[in-house]
Design a protein around this motif. Sequence first.
Motif: not given
Length: 347
Positions: A252-270
């Motif tokens: 998965t392309l978009w990852v968080g601080k520890r490589g976790e998969i970023m969900g749609q809600i979090y990406i939209g909010s970010r």
Amino acid sequence: MSLVLPRAQWPRSDRAMWDALCKSAGPLDDPGGLTHLRPTSLDTLQVRYGRWLQWLATTDPDALALPPVNRATLARLQTWLVALEHTKPMSRLMFVDAVLRVLRAADPAGDWIMQLRLRKGLQRAAGRGDPDRKNGRILSSAVLLKAGLTHATADADAASTPLKRMMCQRDGLMIALLAVLPIRRRSFCELRVGQSLHLTADEIVMTLSRDMTKTGVPWEATVPDQVAPVLRCYITEVRPALLARGNQRHDTLWVGKRGEIMGQIYIGSRIGDVTLKLTGKRIPPHLFRDAAATTLARSSAQNARLIRPVLAHSGFKTAERHYIHAQTIDAGRDYAALLNRLKGDQS
């Protein structure tokens, strides 16, 4: 209490109806009335129909003993709308429309004249949604592109820690990439390295399978030169470093601080938070599509013709699809060139 009755708790008659509507065609059977819909559309219908059932269970439980197609009388729908007065006109339309779509698919020969008149009135009341929702929030795509690239480069270079630098690179890239390739949020969040993003020595190609598009038509575009170097750096350097921090392994392309998969809600909010910081306006992912359409329409009548292929809008005949597939690639390049000129004019 939940506003939506889970499918497992639906009355047996409703579950049987839903299963029949979603049943694929067999050697001797026709397909169900909803099998033409994509999984995401079916999920949406199921949730909205579940809301109807939850309201009935709470306010009119005796109605659940009736056959599903006999419950949605005009009077009962009008009473439900009174209970939905706290929602926006567009929301009320979507709820009633979903119920009628399900029940009319189950009983296409039924008398739905009065219910359809009610829906027509809701459509007039809803118009094109809340006119104030987008006021002041539709920036030029060139502004968004410049803000994203600046955040991914200059802001990242000035970051106080390596992690903050990588966050700037990722967040700026998301904004810049959406500015030049304004795909829908679900598709954007589902991008995968090696599957929907293909890197070669000369270019990066984004391909969306029919499962990733709302129209069910595959879509392809070359990532424009303005953004490609930043995306390549993220894929080859930033993303692996973030994955290593959390010992993660996935594509998965978009990852968080520890490589976790970023969900749609979090990406939209970010994206909303970062665009607010950079531009003074909160721009969620779906407004990047409005920005693209507005930028193209305002630039010239000739550029306005690019709106449909750039946004992958439907409406083309099947026979034209191969032509449109090639046209989207050319349109994406033309759109990127336009943004580059506009960005230069604002420097």
